[in-house]
Design a protein around this motif. Structure first.
Motif, short mmCIF file in Angstrom:
data_model
loop_
_atom_site.label_atom_id
_atom_site.label_comp_id
_atom_site.label_asym_id
_atom_site.label_seq_id
_atom_site.Cartn_x
_atom_site.Cartn_y
_atom_site.Cartn_z
N GLU B 150 0.83 -1.21 0.00
CA GLU B 150 0.00 0.00 0.00
C GLU B 150 0.86 1.25 0.00
N ARG B 151 1.92 1.21 0.81
CA ARG B 151 2.84 2.35 0.84
C ARG B 151 3.43 2.60 -0.54
N GLU B 152 3.84 1.52 -1.19
CA GLU B 152 4.45 1.65 -2.51
C GLU B 152 3.49 2.27 -3.50
N ALA B 153 2.23 1.87 -3.39
CA ALA B 153 1.23 2.43 -4.30
C ALA B 153 1.10 3.94 -4.08
N VAL B 154 1.13 4.33 -2.80
CA VAL B 154 1.02 5.75 -2.49
C VAL B 154 2.22 6.51 -3.05
N ILE B 155 3.41 5.93 -2.84
CA ILE B 155 4.64 6.59 -3.32
C ILE B 155 4.60 6.72 -4.84
N GLU B 156 4.20 5.64 -5.50
CA GLU B 156 4.14 5.65 -6.96
C GLU B 156 3.18 6.74 -7.46
N ARG B 157 2.04 6.86 -6.76
CA ARG B 157 1.06 7.87 -7.15
C ARG B 157 1.62 9.28 -6.97
N GLN B 158 2.28 9.48 -5.83
CA GLN B 158 2.85 10.80 -5.59
C GLN B 158 3.95 11.12 -6.59
N ARG B 159 4.73 10.09 -6.92
CA ARG B 159 5.82 10.29 -7.87
C ARG B 159 5.24 10.71 -9.23
N GLU B 160 4.16 10.02 -9.61
CA GLU B 160 3.53 10.37 -10.88
C GLU B 160 3.01 11.80 -10.87
N GLU B 161 2.40 12.18 -9.74
CA GLU B 161 1.88 13.54 -9.65
C GLU B 161 3.00 14.56 -9.74
N MET B 162 4.10 14.24 -9.04
CA MET B 162 5.23 15.16 -9.06
C MET B 162 5.80 15.27 -10.47
N LEU B 185 17.96 15.46 -14.41
CA LEU B 185 17.35 14.64 -15.46
C LEU B 185 17.97 13.24 -15.41
N ASP B 186 17.36 12.35 -14.61
CA ASP B 186 17.86 10.98 -14.62
C ASP B 186 17.11 10.18 -15.68
N SER B 187 17.47 8.90 -15.82
CA SER B 187 16.88 8.10 -16.91
C SER B 187 15.37 8.03 -16.81
N LEU B 188 14.88 7.79 -15.58
CA LEU B 188 13.45 7.63 -15.41
C LEU B 188 12.72 8.91 -15.78
N ARG B 189 13.24 10.03 -15.29
CA ARG B 189 12.59 11.31 -15.56
C ARG B 189 12.70 11.62 -17.05
N ALA B 190 13.86 11.31 -17.64
CA ALA B 190 14.04 11.57 -19.07
C ALA B 190 12.97 10.83 -19.87
N MET B 194 10.09 12.55 -22.15
CA MET B 194 9.91 12.18 -23.55
C MET B 194 8.46 11.79 -23.81
N GLU B 195 7.92 11.00 -22.89
CA GLU B 195 6.55 10.52 -23.05
C GLU B 195 5.56 11.68 -23.10
N SER B 196 5.67 12.61 -22.16
CA SER B 196 4.66 13.66 -22.14
C SER B 196 4.84 14.60 -23.33
N LEU B 197 6.08 14.80 -23.75
CA LEU B 197 6.32 15.67 -24.91
C LEU B 197 5.73 15.04 -26.18
N LEU B 198 5.98 13.74 -26.37
CA LEU B 198 5.50 13.09 -27.59
C LEU B 198 3.97 13.04 -27.61
N GLU B 199 3.38 12.81 -26.45
CA GLU B 199 1.92 12.79 -26.41
C GLU B 199 1.34 14.17 -26.72
N ALA B 200 2.04 15.21 -26.23
CA ALA B 200 1.57 16.57 -26.51
C ALA B 200 1.69 16.89 -28.01
N ILE B 201 2.71 16.34 -28.65
CA ILE B 201 2.87 16.58 -30.09
C ILE B 201 1.63 16.08 -30.84
N VAL B 202 1.17 14.88 -30.46
CA VAL B 202 -0.03 14.34 -31.09
C VAL B 202 -1.24 15.21 -30.76
#
Lengths: 119, 296, 138
Positions: B150-162, B185-190, B194-202
């Motif tokens: 449950e904690r991990e789920a919360v952390i993952e959600r917060q990470r996504e929001e951040m 800019l680490d690998s995960l953030r990179a 990339m993902e949000s930029l490419l989706e915005a292009i579409v």
């Protein structure tokens, strides 16, 4: 339904590839397209891959080959409609397709082609 | 032969379930696992009761050959009740060690009772105590697992929001997007960038994207590599990528990487990047007087 | 790594390039049913395409089994009874950088999966097992 089709549009060959395309189909497409380019004296080729869920190393390689063949026959090739996840996966595979020109969709490709022609 | 290895445990669970329940809750209180501040007497008892019932069911069907595996189907009820109660208690602020202590407190009331029954059969007594302890310990571990998940789920959600907050893709003009990068800019953030930029292009049918790295803390070869890959992906989608906020040194790093990504432009400031981007979509910024003159 | 305790979601034969396309469709559909992230789906289906093609072209055909693993993961096991891979190291080096090479794309599959294990014996065949997460980062 055929998994790839070639339509002539305004002196350009539009190629649309379906998702269930097999390796054999895609090699057939390469043959057919080369013949059509030279028959029609097409100035350009636009390959629409918006229906493709994935582009693997084989399809990537064929796209590069198609472009090289088209260039020898004096036609410019655009790849259009690539999905974000496909673009990310190709980059991760190190396949940047530098030989291909790209555009968001057919309209963009046609206008880019005209820009190049008028330069 | 009895149907379950824990025949005597099962007997006491059947015959004295109310008494065991009372002793259990009392024991939990002594072990500091009771949270009267968070749960009413009634709630504590209801929770304990449903656990005890599910436990009895598991003992009856799940310990026939003396083997215990919580993953067995026989224990699915208990697993369900355990996760439900863990969830409920964690949500109200119970700590994971208190949850584990609550479960472990069930041992002594049961052991007390079978000790009396098996006074003259020590072998059977040892066997049942061992297996019972093994099972209850496993339940305690299970609640911790639920808690961690449950904690991990919360952390993952917060990470996504951040992540969403830290990668704002803005439509600057028709067909022009900008993405001001700030921080590291680490690998995960990179990848997320990339993902949000490419989706915005579409989404915006964008033709030009400006990635401004003025606010990126350090640009080493790793970061430069990420940026070039992002530019490459943008190009594959059919848009053009301009990276702005590039110092001469960073420019050199990027060139030295020698990756041929086709058409990526680099600009020193977002100002010149903007001019370039607008030119590409056929728009120019002019002083008002000049515009008025051309109107005539 | 074996998928003994996992739930098998599909099993298919790989004989022709039509089967390679089907492997892609089947794995894609299973991941979609599991509500996988589009990016994870694209990456893993691409990897599946590479190893399935490898089994058909170089392994003389084979079988593929798809498993749902605990912890929000998917696994694929691809077996062939072909000649085996003589130099695994070389096969995993990206061969696609040169246009004419028959780069087998195995290196690509490895890069796109989370775990990638290859067992190969000369004249006995090759087994590849690989996994991917369904959601979340890499």
């Amino acid at each position: 339904m055929k998994s790839a089709a070639i339509y002539p549009v305004e002196g350009v060959l539009l190629v649309s590839i379906q998702d269930d395309i097999t390796d054999t189909d895609i090699l057939d497409l390469q043959d057919e397209l080369s013949t059509k380019i030279s028959e029609m004296d097409a100035e350009g080729v636009v390959i629409d891959i918006s229906a493709l869920d994935i582009v693997d190393t084989f399809v990537g390689r064929v796209l590069a080959q198609l472009t090289a063949i088209a260039r020898l026959l004096d036609a410019e090739t655009f790849v259009v409609g690539m999905r974000p996840a496909v673009a990310m996966t190709l980059v991760e595979l190190g396949m940047y397709l530098p030989e291909n020109r790209t555009a968001l969709n057919l309209t963009h490709a046609l206008s880019k082609m005209r820009d190049t022609a008028s330069e | 032969m009895a149907e379950t290895t824990l025949a005597n445990v099962l007997d006491v669970l059947k015959a004295e379930s109310n008494e065991i329940l009372t002793d259990w809750i009392e024991q939990a209180g002594e072990d500091g696992a009771k949270r009267s501040d968070l749960f009413s007497e009634r709630e504590e008892r209801d929770q304990a009761k449903s656990l005890l019932n599910a436990f009895r069911k598991g003992v009856k069907d799940g310990l026939k050959d003396g083997d215990f595996d919580l993953a067995d189907d026989h224990w699915s009820d208990l697993r369900g009740v355990l996760s439900e109660i863990t969830h409920e208690r964690v949500e109200r602020g119970v700590r994971p060690e208190e949850m584990a202590a609550l479960i472990l407190a069930l041992k002594s009331p049961i052991i007390e009772r079978i000790k009396e029954r098996l006074a003259d059969n020590p072998d059977q007594l040892v066997q049942e105590i061992l297996l019972l302890s093994q099972a209850i310990d496993r339940f305690a571990v299970y609640t911790s697992e639920v808690f961690i998940a449950e904690r991990e789920a919360v952390i993952e959600r917060q990470r996504e929001e951040m992540m969403e907050l830290s990668t704002p893709v803005v439509e600057l003009w028709d067909k022009v997007l900008t993405l001001p990068l700030i921080g590291t800019l680490d690998s995960l953030r990179a990848q997320e960038v990339m993902e949000s930029l490419l989706e915005a292009i579409v989404q915006y049918q964008a033709e030009v994207c400006i990635i401004d790295i003025t606010g990126v803390r350090t640009v080493d070869t790793q970061v430069a590599q990420h940026l070039l890959r992002t530019a490459a992906a943008v190009r594959l989608m059919g848009a053009h990528c301009i990276i702005s906020g590039i110092s001469p040194k960073i420019a050199q790093t990027m060139v030295q990487l020698g990756v041929d990504v086709g058409e990526v432009s680099t600009r020193s400031s977002i100002r010149s990047a903007l001019t370039d981007a607008l030119t590409r979509v056929g728009v120019a910024i002019l002083p008002v007087e000049k515009v008025e003159r051309t109107d005539k | 790594m074996k998928f003994d305790k996992a739930k098998r979601a599909a099993s298919l034969d790989l004989a022709t390039d039509r089967d390679v396309a089907r492997a892609r469709t089947v794995v894609g559909r299973i991941m979609k049913e599991q509500d996988a992230k589009v990016l994870m789906q694209t990456r893993f289906v691409t990897a599946v395409s590479e190893i399935a093609r490898n089994a058909v072209r170089h392994g003389g055909g084979g079988t593929m089994e798809v498993y749902l693993l605990p912890g929000g993961r998917i696994g694929v096991e691809c077996r062939d009874e072909g000649p085996g891979i003589a130099d695994v190291e070389a096969a995993l080096t990206d061969g696609f950088s040169t246009i004419n090479s028959m780069g087998r794309g195995l290196g690509g599959a490895k890069r796109l999966s989370e775990l990638f294990i290859i067992e190969t014996m000369p004249n006995e065949g090759t087994t590849i097992r690989m996994t991917s997460r369904l959601r979340g980062g890499r």
